[in-house]
Motif scaffolding. Sequence first.
Motif, mmCIF file in Angstrom:
data_model
loop_
_atom_site.group_PDB
_atom_site.id
_atom_site.type_symbol
_atom_site.label_atom_id
_atom_site.label_comp_id
_atom_site.label_asym_id
_atom_site.label_seq_id
_atom_site.Cartn_x
_atom_site.Cartn_y
_atom_site.Cartn_z
ATOM 1 N N VAL A 1 0.855 -1.179 0.000
ATOM 2 C CA VAL A 1 0.000 0.000 0.000
ATOM 3 C C VAL A 1 0.897 1.236 0.000
ATOM 4 O O VAL A 1 1.779 1.372 0.859
ATOM 5 C CB VAL A 1 -0.944 0.031 1.222
ATOM 6 N N TRP A 2 0.647 2.119 -0.960
ATOM 7 C CA TRP A 2 1.445 3.329 -1.120
ATOM 8 C C TRP A 2 0.537 4.548 -1.067
ATOM 9 O O TRP A 2 -0.590 4.519 -1.567
ATOM 10 C CB TRP A 2 2.176 3.306 -2.468
ATOM 11 N N MET A 3 1.025 5.649 -0.485
ATOM 12 C CA MET A 3 0.250 6.874 -0.367
ATOM 13 C C MET A 3 1.066 8.063 -0.880
ATOM 14 O O MET A 3 2.229 8.230 -0.511
ATOM 15 C CB MET A 3 -0.154 7.126 1.086
ATOM 16 N N GLN A 4 0.432 8.849 -1.744
ATOM 17 C CA GLN A 4 1.036 10.090 -2.215
ATOM 18 C C GLN A 4 0.120 11.243 -1.817
ATOM 19 O O GLN A 4 -0.934 11.454 -2.412
ATOM 20 C CB GLN A 4 1.225 10.047 -3.738
ATOM 21 N N ASP A 5 0.525 11.976 -0.789
ATOM 22 C CA ASP A 5 -0.284 13.074 -0.258
ATOM 23 C C ASP A 5 -0.012 14.404 -0.944
ATOM 24 O O ASP A 5 -0.709 15.384 -0.676
ATOM 25 C CB ASP A 5 -0.061 13.223 1.249
ATOM 26 N N VAL A 6 1.007 14.451 -1.771
ATOM 27 C CA VAL A 6 1.306 15.671 -2.525
ATOM 28 C C VAL A 6 0.620 15.561 -3.890
ATOM 29 O O VAL A 6 0.862 14.594 -4.623
ATOM 30 C CB VAL A 6 2.820 15.859 -2.715
ATOM 31 N N PRO A 7 -0.244 16.493 -4.255
ATOM 32 C CA PRO A 7 -0.918 16.399 -5.560
ATOM 33 C C PRO A 7 0.098 16.364 -6.703
ATOM 34 O O PRO A 7 1.010 17.198 -6.774
ATOM 35 C CB PRO A 7 -1.775 17.669 -5.615
ATOM 36 N N VAL A 8 -0.047 15.370 -7.581
ATOM 37 C CA VAL A 8 0.878 15.199 -8.702
ATOM 38 C C VAL A 8 0.096 15.009 -9.998
ATOM 39 O O VAL A 8 -1.063 14.599 -9.991
ATOM 40 C CB VAL A 8 1.820 13.988 -8.491
ATOM 41 N N SER A 9 0.741 15.303 -11.098
ATOM 42 C CA SER A 9 0.156 15.038 -12.407
ATOM 43 C C SER A 9 0.185 13.536 -12.692
ATOM 44 O O SER A 9 1.005 12.799 -12.132
ATOM 45 C CB SER A 9 0.931 15.784 -13.490
ATOM 46 N N SER A 10 -0.680 13.095 -13.585
ATOM 47 C CA SER A 10 -0.791 11.661 -13.865
ATOM 48 C C SER A 10 0.505 11.068 -14.400
ATOM 49 O O SER A 10 0.807 9.898 -14.140
ATOM 50 C CB SER A 10 -1.936 11.409 -14.851
ATOM 51 N N TYR A 11 1.286 11.853 -15.139
ATOM 52 C CA TYR A 11 2.514 11.287 -15.711
ATOM 53 C C TYR A 11 3.568 10.967 -14.659
ATOM 54 O O TYR A 11 4.557 10.283 -14.935
ATOM 55 C CB TYR A 11 3.085 12.202 -16.794
ATOM 56 N N LEU A 12 3.362 11.448 -13.417
ATOM 57 C CA LEU A 12 4.310 11.169 -12.338
ATOM 58 C C LEU A 12 3.945 9.924 -11.531
ATOM 59 O O LEU A 12 4.654 9.572 -10.588
ATOM 60 C CB LEU A 12 4.409 12.375 -11.410
ATOM 61 N N ILE A 13 2.862 9.256 -11.879
ATOM 62 C CA ILE A 13 2.561 7.960 -11.265
ATOM 63 C C ILE A 13 3.539 6.940 -11.831
ATOM 64 O O ILE A 13 3.608 6.741 -13.046
ATOM 65 C CB ILE A 13 1.113 7.533 -11.544
ATOM 66 N N ALA A 14 4.307 6.309 -10.961
ATOM 67 C CA ALA A 14 5.330 5.363 -11.410
ATOM 68 C C ALA A 14 5.250 4.083 -10.588
ATOM 69 O O ALA A 14 5.006 4.122 -9.379
ATOM 70 C CB ALA A 14 6.719 5.978 -11.295
ATOM 71 N N LEU A 15 5.485 2.964 -11.260
ATOM 72 C CA LEU A 15 5.371 1.635 -10.644
ATOM 73 C C LEU A 15 6.464 0.739 -11.192
ATOM 74 O O LEU A 15 6.740 0.754 -12.397
ATOM 75 C CB LEU A 15 3.990 1.045 -10.965
ATOM 76 N N ALA A 16 7.092 -0.033 -10.308
ATOM 77 C CA ALA A 16 8.033 -1.064 -10.741
ATOM 78 C C ALA A 16 7.821 -2.294 -9.871
ATOM 79 O O ALA A 16 7.613 -2.182 -8.658
ATOM 80 C CB ALA A 16 9.477 -0.587 -10.638
ATOM 81 N N VAL A 17 7.859 -3.474 -10.503
ATOM 82 C CA VAL A 17 7.645 -4.735 -9.798
ATOM 83 C C VAL A 17 8.668 -5.748 -10.294
ATOM 84 O O VAL A 17 8.809 -5.962 -11.502
ATOM 85 C CB VAL A 17 6.222 -5.285 -10.023
ATOM 86 N N GLY A 18 9.372 -6.359 -9.370
ATOM 87 C CA GLY A 18 10.343 -7.364 -9.754
ATOM 88 C C GLY A 18 11.034 -7.942 -8.524
ATOM 89 O O GLY A 18 10.617 -7.711 -7.384
ATOM 90 N N ASP A 19 12.093 -8.699 -8.768
ATOM 91 C CA ASP A 19 12.923 -9.236 -7.683
ATOM 92 C C ASP A 19 13.880 -8.123 -7.284
ATOM 93 O O ASP A 19 14.967 -7.979 -7.854
ATOM 94 C CB ASP A 19 13.674 -10.470 -8.179
ATOM 95 N N LEU A 20 13.482 -7.316 -6.305
ATOM 96 C CA LEU A 20 14.207 -6.099 -5.963
ATOM 97 C C LEU A 20 14.753 -6.137 -4.539
ATOM 98 O O LEU A 20 14.168 -6.750 -3.662
ATOM 99 C CB LEU A 20 13.287 -4.879 -6.114
ATOM 100 N N ARG A 21 15.877 -5.453 -4.346
ATOM 101 C CA ARG A 21 16.462 -5.286 -3.028
ATOM 102 C C ARG A 21 16.740 -3.802 -2.787
ATOM 103 O O ARG A 21 17.002 -3.051 -3.711
ATOM 104 C CB ARG A 21 17.773 -6.080 -2.900
ATOM 105 N N ARG A 22 16.716 -3.419 -1.505
ATOM 106 C CA ARG A 22 16.948 -2.027 -1.110
ATOM 107 C C ARG A 22 18.351 -1.876 -0.549
ATOM 108 O O ARG A 22 18.822 -2.711 0.220
ATOM 109 C CB ARG A 22 15.913 -1.618 -0.063
#
Length: 251
Positions: free
Chosen positions: A203-224
């Motif tokens: 679950v992700w929350m963006q409380d700062v109003p942004v334009s639609s082109y700034l919606i970004a998503l990535a899904v994979g075998d990821l590490r931080r």
Amino acid sequence: FDKHRCSSPIMTTQGRKKILEDRSSRSNPHEVVVCHLQWNVAVDFELSVLRATARYTIRRVEPGASILSLDTSKLEIDFVCDEKGKELDHTLYAEEIEKPYLGQRLDIVLTPGVTHVEISYETTPQSSALQWLPPAQTAGKLYPYLFTQCQAIHARSLLPCQDRPGVKMTYKATVSVPRWATCVMSAVQMIQQTSPKNVKTFVWMQDVPVSSYLIALAVGDLRRKEISARCAVWSEPQIVDKAAEEYSQTE
């Protein structure tokens, strides 16, 4: 989510407010504008599609407005309803022959008093904002990978939206992915949990109003990998250390 206010650039001409014209969009924020998006998404790597619902909080700029127009491209629209689950009439227009890159306009008929609109839909393999990589194209060679690129006007192939930089909204996204995967977004992570069905939910929350082109998503075998007290990079395990080194002087 009515607490979220609409934000749209305006100009004043002789005391009247007018939303700036945008010829790359067929949406109508000068009549009805979206304020907040609640986006529920299930990622299907086998079919290379997203199954999703986009629930918008809306505001009528013109009090008598009865149509919400959204931009779409290469989406399959399944159902449209109001906040009570009552179906709303809608029309998905054909692409313009001379401007197919603008996609298809979705008109939704708003009944009196409606403040939320929910759209159930699926993307298609032709949705240009979505980049699906098979395992062979990843560093690890074991799992597929998905990332989005919505700039400049590809967000309309990710979700029905008012796809213009002059319209800004907050959003909350709930994304379901396979157990092996990690989801990252252009927002602040609130929750991560795993269900007994081998599905992981973020679950992700963006409380700062942004334009639609700034919606970004990535899904994979990821590490931080942390690079400072406030910054980190995400990448595949095989290259995350190199990525961290590359950005080590960001601070």
